[in-house]
Design a protein around this motif. Structure first.
Motif: not given
Length: 299
Positions: A131-136, A141-142, A169-177
């Protein structure tokens, strides 16, 4: 004879006043909330509030200025566009498009990001790594460029824009949560649940989810403005909401050619609507962040 008020009764009588004063002094964004409520009201009742059909115009009344300028009329308070469509009616229906796309995309992104953030933070191991590698990769990407690329592939439509913005924009939530979950799973109440034999899905649902929902709500409020700006940008570039459906970004794109020849109302009014909605959402999000963050409440 002087009647004295019991101390407990006096305290009870002044409690609501103190509470109202406390909230007022803590910076409750009254005006931004009223603006958002007004936009929501306009979006819901657009069919009754709009004086004209926003997609139908007449070339005989094209480029009419606002009512207070020379050549304007009360029949079209904010003027008409290049094909004679009423600008006020298009702004009213544009509020519906922005609200539907913005709120739905935020819910989609929040749902996906919160779920993956909880799974990543609590399960750890290979799940966290994947999950974190996908988020990274996503965050590298802009966001706007990525959204334009996806919109150009799948084509312009309201549903496609919602899916694209949720996917961007789902990655912002995944990182914070995930960060919240990493802290929560070390708490005593989670360890006690593990000792009591609760399953991992039950712990994530009953003990982790309620404690991260505040952060997700705050982030959703802050992301609403970002999503609305992105939707307006996609519509402005022609890969968002397809014409002739009214959208604020599309209205600015239609009016940009007339801006240099004096038809300022075609771009100024939708620009003001976007600015007010985004600024109000950001101010509300800042206030919620202060109210719902335990560390900030203790300051």
């Amino acid at each position: 004879m002087t009647v004295t008020t019991p101390p407990l009764a006096a305290a009870a009588a002044t409690a609501p006043a103190r509470t109202f004063k406390l909230w007022r002094l803590e910076g409750f964004p009254l005006i931004p909330v009223l603006i958002l409520l007004f936009i929501a009201f306009v979006a819901i009742f657009a069919d009754f509030l709009a004086p004209y059909d926003p997609q139908v115009g007449s070339l005989a009344r094209r480029f009419r200025p606002p009512a207070w300028e020379a050549g304007g009329s009360m029949a079209h308070l904010l003027g008409t566009d290049h094909v004679g469509r009423d600008v006020l009616s298009r702004l009213i229906f544009g509020a519906r498009v922005s609200m539907v796309v913005g709120i739905t995309a935020v819910l989609v992104a929040g749902g996906i990001g919160t779920l993956l953030g909880i799974l990543s933070g609590y399960l750890g191991g290979w799940v966290d790594q994947v999950v974190m590698r996908i988020v990274d990769a996503w965050l590298a990407l802009p966001a706007l460029t990525f959204a334009i690329f996806l919109a150009a592939i799948v084509g312009p439509s309201e549903l496609n824009i919602i899916v694209i913005l949720g996917g961007v924009y789902w990655t912002r939530y995944a990182r914070v949560v995930r960060g919240e979950v990493l802290s929560l799973k070390q708490r005593e109440f989670v360890r006690l649940a593990v000792v009591a034999g609760a399953s991992k899905p039950l712990i994530m649902w009953r003990h982790i989810m309620p404690n991260v929902i505040n952060s997700a709500i705050v982030l959703a409020t802050l992301m609403l403005g970002v999503v609305i700006v992105t939707e307006a940008s996609l519509s402005f570039l022609g890969v968002g909401v397809p014409p002739p459906k009214p959208a604020w970004g599309l209205m600015m794109a239609d009016g940009k050619k007339g801006l240099m020849v004096g038809y300022w109302w075609l771009t100024v009014f939708p620009g003001i609507c976007i600015m007010l909605m985004v600024l109000s959402a950001n101010l509300l999000g800042d206030w919620l962040r202060v109210k719902l963050d335990p560390q900030l409440r203790q300051l």
